[in-house]
Design a protein around this motif. Structure first.
Motif, PDB file in Angstrom:
ATOM      1  N   PHE A 102       0.879  -1.167  -0.040  1.00  0.00           N
ATOM      2  CA  PHE A 102      -0.082   0.015   0.157  1.00  0.00           C
ATOM      3  C   PHE A 102       0.892   1.120   0.125  1.00  0.00           C
ATOM      4  O   PHE A 102       0.554   2.223  -0.599  1.00  0.00           O
ATOM      5  CB  PHE A 102      -0.803   0.069   1.226  1.00  0.00           C
ATOM      6  CG  PHE A 102      -2.474  -0.657   0.849  1.00  0.00           C
ATOM      7  CD1 PHE A 102      -2.940  -0.447  -0.107  1.00  0.00           C
ATOM      8  CD2 PHE A 102      -2.517  -1.959   1.725  1.00  0.00           C
ATOM      9  CE1 PHE A 102      -4.158  -1.108  -0.382  1.00  0.00           C
ATOM     10  CE2 PHE A 102      -3.705  -2.792   1.599  1.00  0.00           C
ATOM     11  CZ  PHE A 102      -4.525  -2.241   0.470  1.00  0.00           C
ATOM     12  N   SER A 106       0.548   4.140  -2.827  1.00  0.00           N
ATOM     13  CA  SER A 106       0.379   5.554  -2.426  1.00  0.00           C
ATOM     14  C   SER A 106       1.473   6.455  -3.019  1.00  0.00           C
ATOM     15  O   SER A 106       1.064   7.715  -3.481  1.00  0.00           O
ATOM     16  CB  SER A 106       0.427   5.606  -0.866  1.00  0.00           C
ATOM     17  OG  SER A 106       1.941   5.842  -0.234  1.00  0.00           O
ATOM     18  N   THR A 148      -1.827   2.663   4.185  1.00  0.00           N
ATOM     19  CA  THR A 148      -2.479   1.704   4.128  1.00  0.00           C
ATOM     20  C   THR A 148      -4.140   2.136   4.029  1.00  0.00           C
ATOM     21  O   THR A 148      -5.082   1.797   3.389  1.00  0.00           O
ATOM     22  CB  THR A 148      -2.363   0.426   5.126  1.00  0.00           C
ATOM     23  OG1 THR A 148      -1.024   0.130   4.851  1.00  0.00           O
ATOM     24  CG2 THR A 148      -3.313  -0.520   4.787  1.00  0.00           C
ATOM     25  N   MET A 151      -5.061   4.562   1.081  1.00  0.00           N
ATOM     26  CA  MET A 151      -5.372   3.760  -0.263  1.00  0.00           C
ATOM     27  C   MET A 151      -6.691   2.825  -0.067  1.00  0.00           C
ATOM     28  O   MET A 151      -7.468   2.737  -0.919  1.00  0.00           O
ATOM     29  CB  MET A 151      -4.255   2.853  -0.629  1.00  0.00           C
ATOM     30  CG  MET A 151      -3.104   3.557  -1.201  1.00  0.00           C
ATOM     31  SD  MET A 151      -3.225   4.973  -2.156  1.00  0.00           S
ATOM     32  CE  MET A 151      -4.023   3.813  -3.374  1.00  0.00           C
TER      33      MET A 151
END
Length: 1193
Positions: A102, A106, A148, A151
C-alpha cells in the motif's frame, strides 16, 4: 518567487547539476520500467526487515518523483504496476508485506493523482467485502501505516459505486450464532465518519468516499439526511481553536463541499439553507486557520450553486473565434463575436433568486479580502461560478461590488482578490464590454500597485494578478472592444514587464503582453517588442532597465509614459538599488527625448532633490546628475555645451543642491549615508559634463564634502560604508580632472600640495575606513596631480602598509594601498631614464616590485579568517598590470631577478588551498607566460612552462577545481627555480583540513615523487629543498603544522625508502633534529603531527631509531594528557607495522602495556610505566635535569 539575478560562475559540479536539470525536463517515456518491475517483484523478500523496507521504498520514491512534472508518462504502466502490488494483498499475506504494498501504491497515487489512479483499482461486487474487511482491521491511530488506510479508503470509494443495491450484499453477512453483523451500508458510513475525524491524510480520502457513497440512489434515500444532521452537529459542537477540532472541522467540511459538488441539486436543495445557517453561526470567516477559511468559502460557493439553477447565462459575452491565425489576418471579418446586446433571452430569465444567494455572495466578497491567497483564489472562482447563473442586472451588481475592492482605503489583499475575481469574470464572459471603461483604469493602477510598509513594500501579488487579468482579457474580448484602451494597456504592461522589481511580475507582464499581441493583433509594435522583451530577457533586472527600456522607448507611443513612470514611481522607491537603476535608465532614455528631459523632467527632479522625503531626495539627486551627463553627450554631438540645453535656472539649481543640503544639515545621521554618495555622484556627473563652475566657490564646497566624507567614514553604518567609498573617489577624480588643471594642463600647485598632504596624513589614521578612503583617493588622482609627487605618495602608502602589518590591523587599508600603488604608477607611465618622482623607471622599479612582492606574504588572520588574502589578491593584480605596462614600454628596466621572484611567488599562490585566490594567481601566471604583445622577458624555464601549460590551458584549465589545478602545479616541482615556492604552497594544501584539497594535492604530489623515487640525486635534491622550507618556517605555525602532516604522509607512503638502507642518513638526521624542537610546543596540533612524523622515522636504521624512540618515550610523559594518549596509540600502531623495532621476546609485553595503561592518569603513575617501556626497548630512562641558579654576587 524572486530569482537571483547575480551573474555567478559555475562552481565545480555546477555543469553536472545543470545537465541533471535539463534531463528531468525532457523525459520522453517511463525509462525505469524494468527496474521498477524488479523492485516491486522483490517486495516479498525485503518486507521482513525495516532497513530493507526503507531502502526499497526510497528507491521507488526517487524513481516516481522524477515524473512529478510529467505524470502522464506513467499511464501505459500503471495497470501492471497496480496489479503486481495488489497481488501481494490477500488474507494470507504477511501484514508487513500488505503495508509495504500500500505504501508503494500511495507513492504512485501521489505522482499521478488520486482521481486518475483510483479508477485503476478493482471495483467488482466481489471486491467490496474484502476491502471492507481489510479496512475494519486497521488502527486509525497507527501513524506508521497511514498509507494503507488512505489507499483502502480510495479503493472503497470506487468499489462502493457498484450498480446494485448494497442491501443485496448483506446476504453474505448472516448472523453467526448470537452475533448479528451490521449491514454493509452502515459499516461504510461508520468508517467514513470515523476517518473524517482523524488528523492525518486518510481524512482527505474519507471525504472522497463520502462524496461517492452518499450520492448513490439507495444510500441518499436512507442515509443522506442523517449524515447531514451528524455533520452539522459535529460542526456546531467542535471547538475551532483546538488542533484536533481544526482537523475534525476540516474533514467534515471537505466532505460537505465534495458532496454538494457531486450530488444532484434536487436532492440537496432542501438541506442547503440549513447548512448555510450552520456555517454562519460558526463564524469560520473569523478563524485564524487558513484551511478552515478556505474550505468555508469553498462550501459556501457550492451552496450558492445549489440555490441557483444550473444554466448558461444568455447575456454573457462570447467571443466568436479564438484562432490565433484568424486574429493575425488582415481582416477579422471571419471572427465575428456574439455581442452582448443580443436580444435573445432564456425563457426562465426572470425566475426568483433565493434570498440565501445574497448571503452567499456577501461571504464570497468578504473572502476576496482574506489575508491568505488560497482563500482569495477560492472566493474569486466562486464569484465567477455564481455570477454565471445570475440574471444580467444582479450580475452587474456583483461586478460593481467587486470593483469596490479597488479602493485605496482597502488593503493589498482586497486589490489582489479583486483582480482575481475580474480575471475569472472576464474569462467566463461575465464582464461585459460596457464595464471596460470602469475596469481598465483600475487594472492599469493595479499593474503599478506598490504600497510601502515599513522598510519594504507590498503589492507584488496585486501586480501579478493584474497581469493575469490582462491575459484573460486578451482571450475574452474581440479586438474592437479593447481598441479604445490598447495604448493604455500596452504601456502599463510594458512598464511592468521592464521596470517591476519582482522577476515573477516582469515575466507575468511579458507573457500577458505576448498573449495580447497574438490574440488582439492591435498592440503597437507588438512583435518587434516581443523579440526584445521576451519571457527570458526580462529575467535580468539590470538588462531591463538599461537596455530593453531604451529599445521600447524608441517607439514614440511608449517614450513619455516610460519616462513619467520612472520619475513618478521609481525615483522614490524604497529599494536603493531600484533608485540607482532608475537614474541610469533615465540617463539612457535621455537621448530618446532630450527636450522633454531638459524642460519638463529635470525641473521636477530639481524640486524633489531638496525635498523632505529621504528616498525621493536620494533618487532625484542621482537622476539629476545622470540626466545632465546624458544631455551633455547629446549636446556634444552638435558641438554645443550642456548649458545650451538646460535653462539657467536649472544650472543654478544643480549648483545649489549641495549648499541646500548642507544648510539643512542633511549630511548627518541616517540620511547622510544616502546623501553623501548621492552628492558625490552628482559632483562626478557635473564634472564630466563640464559645467561652467571653474573658480566658483561651489568647487571648494564639493571638495569639502568629499574630504569630510573620507575623514568620517567610520561614523556610518556597516551596510553603507562600502557603498560610500566608491562614489567618493570617482567624484574626486572627475573633480580634479575638470577643475584643478590650469591652461597649460598642469596642476594648481597649492591645491596639489594640500590634497596630497591631506591624504597622506589620512593614511596615519587609526580608523581603517579613513585609511582606505585616503589610499583610494591617492590612487584616483589624475596624472597631472601626482606629477612630481610620485615617490612621496608611494612612500606614504608603503609606510602605512609596513606599520599596519606589523600591528596586525588595517588589512582593508593595505589592500587598497596596494591597488593604489599600481594605479598611480599606471597613470604616471614608464620612462627608463625618467625621474623617480614622475614615472616608473630603472631607479624605482626595484623598490616598487619589492613592495608588491612583500605584500604577497601577507597572511594576516582575524575572526573573519585569512583576511591577508585580500592584500595578496590586490598585489597579484597590481604585479600583472605593472609588468605588462613595463614589458610593452621599457622591458629593459625589468631585471631578471624581479621577474623570477614574481613568477615564483605566483606559482606559490597557485599551489595554495583557497580556491578563489588559487584561481586568481593561476590565471595571472598563465596570462603573463603566454603574453605575446608584449612578451614578458626573463621568465625562468619558459620552454618547460609552455610544455606544462599549453596555450589552450588559459581557457580550459579550471583553477577553482582542485582536481584539475594540482595536476599542473605539481609538475613545477621538477623545475629548480620554482621548486622551493611550489613546495611551500603545496605543503599548506597537502597538510590542510579540506578533504578534497588534501586528496587532490597529495595525489599530485605523490605522482611526482613516484617519478623520482628511484633517482637518488633527484630525491636528495627534493629532500634538501624540503628541509630548507622546514627550516625557514620553523616558527611559522601556518606552514610548519601542515608541513609536518605532509611529512607524515610522505613517510607513510615510503617516499624515502631509498634512504632506509643507509644508517643515519643525513636527511633523516636533520629532519629528526628539526622535529625535536617542537617537543616543548604548547600547540596540540603541532605535537600530534610531530608524533606522526616520529613514528614514520622509525623505519630508518641506526642511531636515528634510538633517538626517535627516546622522543616518543619522552612524549609519553608530556604534561598534556591528550598528547600522552595519542603517543601511546600511535606507538602501538607503529610497533604493529614495524615488528623489528624491539626484541620479539618483549614485544607482547610492550604492546600490552601500551594498550592497557590509562595514559591520562597522573604523571607519577604513567612515569613508572614509561620507564618500564624504556627498559624493554633498550632506551636509557630520561633523567630530570635540575636548573641550577647562578650564585648572586
Amino acid at each position: 518567487m524572486a530569482l537571483s539575478e547575480a551573474e555567478n560562475g559555475y562552481q565545480e559540479g555546477g555543469e553536472q547539476e545543470a545537465d541533471a536539470i535539463v534531463k528531468t525536463c525532457v523525459l520522453e517515456s517511463f525509462s525505469e520500467s524494468s527496474e521498477t518491475r524488479t523492485l516491486i517483484a522483490s517486495l516479498p523478500e525485503v518486507h521482513e526487515t525495516e532497513h530493507a523496507r526503507e531502502i526499497a521504498t526510497e528507491k521507488f520514491r526517487v524513481i516516481m518523483d522524477r515524473y512529478q512534472e510529467q505524470p502522464h508518462l506513467l499511464d501505459p504502466h500503471l495497470e501492471w504496476m497496480t496489479k503486481m502490488l495488489l497481488n501481494f494483498i490477500n488474507e494470507n499475506a504477511p501484514t508487513s508485506l500488505v503495508h509495504l504494498s500500500f505504501k508503494f501504491l500511495s507513492v504512485i497515487c501521489k505522482v499521478r493523482g488520486y482521481k486518475v489512479f483510483m479508477q485503476l483499482l478493482p471495483h467488482e461486487v466481489s471486491d467490496v467485502h474484502p476491502v471492507l474487511e481489510l479496512m475494519s482491521r486497521q488502527d486509525p491511530k497507527d501513524l506508521a501505516t497511514w498509507e494503507t488506510r488512505y489507499m483502502l479508503l480510495l479503493w472503497l470509494s470506487v468499489a462502493c459505486l457498484i450498480p446494485f443495491d448494497l442491501s443485496r450484499l448483506d446476504g453474505y453477512l448472516e448472523s453467526e450464532g448470537a452475533q448479528v453483523r451490521e449491514p454493509v451500508m452502515e459499516r461504510i458510513l461508520a468508517i467514513a465518519k470515523t476517518y473524517l475525524q482523524v488528523s492525518d491524510s486518510p481524512r482527505d480520502a474519507a471525504s472522497v468516499l463520502v462524496s461517492k457513497f452518499m450520492t448513490r440512489p439507495d444510500v441518499k434515500q436512507k442515509c443522506l439526511g442523517g449524515f447531514l444532521d451528524w455533520s452539522l452537529t459535529t460542526v456546531s459542537q467542535t471547538d475551532p481553536l483546538s488542533m484536533m477540532g481544526i482537523m475534525v472541522l476540516d474533514g467534515v467540511l471537505q466532505s460537505l463541499a465534495k458532496l454538494f459538488k457531486h450530488g444532484k441539486r434536487d436532492d440537496l436543495l432542501q438541506y442547503a439553507p440549513t447548512v448555510l445557517r450552520c456555517l454562519e453561526e460558526k463564524h469560520l470567516t473569523d478563524s485564524s486557520e487558513a484551511k478552515l477559511r478556505k474550505i468555508n468559502v469553498k462550501l459556501i460557493q457550492r451552496l450558492g450553486l445549489t440555490f441557483l439553477k444550473p444554466r448558461v447565462a444568455a447575456w454573457r459575452y462570447q467571443r466568436g473565434s479564438r484562432s490565433l491565425a484568424a486574429n493575425l489576418t488582415v481582416s477579422h471579418a471571419a471572427t465575428a463575436a456574439v455581442t452582448p446586446e443580443t436580444e435573445t433571452q432564456e425563457q426562465d430569465e426572470d425566475y426568483d433568486i433565493p434570498e440565501e444567494v445574497e448571503t452567499v455572495i456577501e461571504h464570497l466578497l468578504v473572502g476576496l479580502k482574506d489575508k491568505e491567497t488560497v482563500v482569495r483564489w477560492s472566493a474569486a472562482k466562486g464569484i465567477g461560478r455564481v455570477t454565471g447563473r445570475l440574471p444580467k442586472e444582479l450580475a452587474d451588481d456583483v461586478v460593481g461590488s467587486v470593483l469596490d475592492c479597488f479602493s485605496f482605503k482597502e488593503t493589498d489583499n482586497a486589490w489582489h482578490g479583486g483582480c482575481l475575481a475580474l480575471a475569472e469574470l472576464g474569462r467566463r464572459g461575465l464582464l461585459l464590454p460596457s464595464r471596460l471603461t470602469d475596469v481598465v483604469p483600475l487594472i492599469i493602477t493595479s499593474l503599478t500597485y506598490d504600497e510601502k510598509r515599513g522598510a519594504c513594500s507590498v503589492g507584488s501579488n496585486v501586480r501579478d494578478a493584474a497581469c493575469y487579468v490582462c491575459w484573460s482579457f486578451s482571450r475574452a474580448y474581440e479586438p474592437k472592444e479593447l481598441q479604445p484602451f490598447v495604448n493604455q494597456i500596452a504601456s502599463a504592461m510594458l512598464i511592468t514587464a521592464v521596470f517591476d522589481r519582482n522577476v515573477n511580475c516582469r515575466r507575468a507582464a511579458s507573457a500577458a503582453f505576448q498573449e495580447n499581441v497574438g490574440r488582439q493583433g492591435t498592440f503597437p509594435h507588438g512583435i518587434d517588442i516581443l523579440t526584445e522583451a521576451d519571457y527570458f530577457a526580462v529575467g535580468n533586472i539590470t538588462n531591463c532597465y538599461l537596455n530593453i527600456s531604451v529599445y521600447i522607448a524608441g517607439f514614440p507611443e511608449y517614450t513619455k509614459s516610460m519616462i513619467d513612470h520612472l520619475v513618478s514611481r521609481k525615483i522614490n522607491h524604497w529599494d536603493s538599488a531600484i533608485r540607482e537603476l532608475t537614474s541610469k535608465a533615465l540617463h539612457n532614455l535621455t537621448s530618446q527625448a532630450p527636450d522633454y528631459m531638459a524642460t519638463t523632467v529635470l525641473p521636477q527632479l530639481l524640486t524633489r532633490a531638496v525635498g523632505v522625503d529621504l528616498h525621493g531626495r536620494h533618487g532625484a539627486i542621482l537622476a539629476c546628475g545622470e540626466i545632465t551627463h546624458a544631455l551633455y553627450k547629446v549636446a556634444l554631438q552638435t558641438n554645443r555645451a550642456v548649458v545650451d540645453l538646460i535653462s539657467p535656472e536649472c544650472v543654478d539649481a544643480l549648483k545649489n543642491i549641495h549648499n541646500v543640503l548642507d544648510e539643512k544639515k542633511q549630511y548627518r545621521g541616517f540620511g547622510g549615508g544616502l546623501m553623501r554618495p548621492a552628492i558625490c555622484t552628482l559632483i562626478e556627473k557635473l564634472s564630466l559634463s563640464k559645467m561652467p563652475f571653474k573658480k566658483d566657490p561651489i568647487i571648494a564646497g564639493w571638495q569639502g564634502i568629499i574630504d569630510d566624507t573620507i575623514k568620517n567614514l567610520h561614523l556610518f553604518s556597516r551596510e553603507t560604508k562600502g557603498e560610500i567609498i566608491v562614489p567618493v573617489v570617482t567624484a574626486l577624480s572627475a573633480l580634479c580632472e575638470e577643475y584643478y588643471q590650469d591652461s597649460t594642463n598642469q596642476a594648481d600647485a597649492q591645491i596639489q600640495d594640500v590634497l596630497i598632504s591631506q591624504y597622506l596624513e589620512g593614511l596615519k589614521s587609526s580608523q581603517v575606513l579613513c585609511c582606505c578612503g585616503s589610499a583610494r583617493a591617492l590612487g584616483s588622482l589624475p596624472r597631472f596631480m601626482i606629477h612630481g609627487k610620485l615617490m612621496q605618495i608611494f612612500e606614504g602608502l608603503q609606510n602605512m602598509c609596513a606599520v599596519s602589518q606589523q600591528q596586525g590591523n588595517l588589512t582593508e587599508a593595505r589592500r587598497d594601498a596596494v591597488r593604489s600603488v599600481a594605479q598611480v604608477f599606471m597613470k604616471a607611465g614608464v620612462c627608463s631614464q625618467g625621474c623617480p618622482d614622475s614615472a616608473l623607471c630603472s631607479e624605482n622599479i626595484a623598490v616598487v616590485y619589492g613592495f608588491l612582492l612583500s605584500s604577497l606574504n601577507d597572511y594576516t588572520t582575524d575572526s573573519r579568517g585569512d583576511v591577508g588574502a585580500w592584500v595578496r589578491k590586490a598585489a597579484m593584480t597590481s604585479l600583472e598590470e605593472l609588468t605588462l605596462m613595463v614589458a610593452s614600454s621599457a622591458p629593459e628596466i625589468l631585471p631578471p631577478n624581479l621577474v623570477k621572484s614574481m613568477m615564483c611567488c605566483l606559482a606559490k599562490q597557485a599551489a595554495e588551498k583557497i580556491d578563489h585566490y588559487r584561481a586568481h594567481a593561476g590565471n595571472i601566471f598563465l596570462r603573463l607566460l603566454h603574453s605575446t604583445d608584449p612578451e614578458v622577458p626573463h621568465i625562468p624555464h619558459r620552454e618547460e612552462l609552455l610544455n606544462i601549460f599549453p596555450v589552450e590551458t588559459i581557457t580550459s584549465l579550471n583553477w577553482n577545481a582542485s582536481s584539475q589545478a594540482y595536476k599542473y602545479i605539481a609538475q613545477l616541482l621538477g623545475l629548480p627555480e620554482y621548486q622551493y615556492h611550489t613546495l611551500l604552497g603545496l605543503s599548506v594544501s597537502v597538510g590542510g583540513i579540506t578533504e578534497s584539497i588534501v586528496h587532490h594535492s597529495s595525489q599530485s604530489l605523490f605522482t611526482f615523487l613516484r617519478g623520482i623515487q628511484t633517482d637518488s640525486d633527484a630525491l636528495s635534491q627534493f629532500s634538501q629543498m624540503l628541509l630548507r622550507v622546514f627550516r625557514d618556517n620553523l616558527h611559522n605555525d601556518r606552514v610548519s603544522v601542515p608541513l609536518l602532516k605532509m611529512l607524515s604522509q610522505m613517510l607513510a607512503n615510503s617516499v624515502f625508502e631509498i634512504f632506509t638502507t643507509h644508517e643515519n642518513h643525513q636527511v633523516c638526521v636533520e629532519l629528526l633534529s628539526l622535529c625535536k624542537g617542537f617537543r616543548k610546543s604548547k600547540n596540540v596540533a603541532k605535537l600530534r603531527a610531530c608524533i606522526d612524523v616520529f613514528c614514520g622515522l622509525i623505519q630508518f636504521q641506526g642511531d636515528v631509531r634510538k633517538q626517535v624512540l627516546t622522543q616518543l618515550l619522552l612524549l609519553l610523559c608530556h604534561p598534556f594528557p591528550v598528547i600522552r594518549k595519542t603517543t601511546s596509540s600511535e606507538m602501538y600502531e607503529m610497533l604493529l607495522t614495524y615488528d623489528d623495532v624491539t626484541d620479539p621476546d618483549v614485544l607482547d609485553d610492550v604492546m600490552t602495556l601500551l594498550s592497557d595503561t590509562k595514559w591520562e592518569s597522573d604523571l607519577a603513575t604513567v612515569q613508572t610505566h614509561r620507564n618500564q617501556l624504556c627498559d624493554w626497548l633498550g632506551v636509557p630512562r630520561p633523567q630530570l635535569v635540575m636548573k641550577v641558579r647562578a650564585p648572586v654576587p
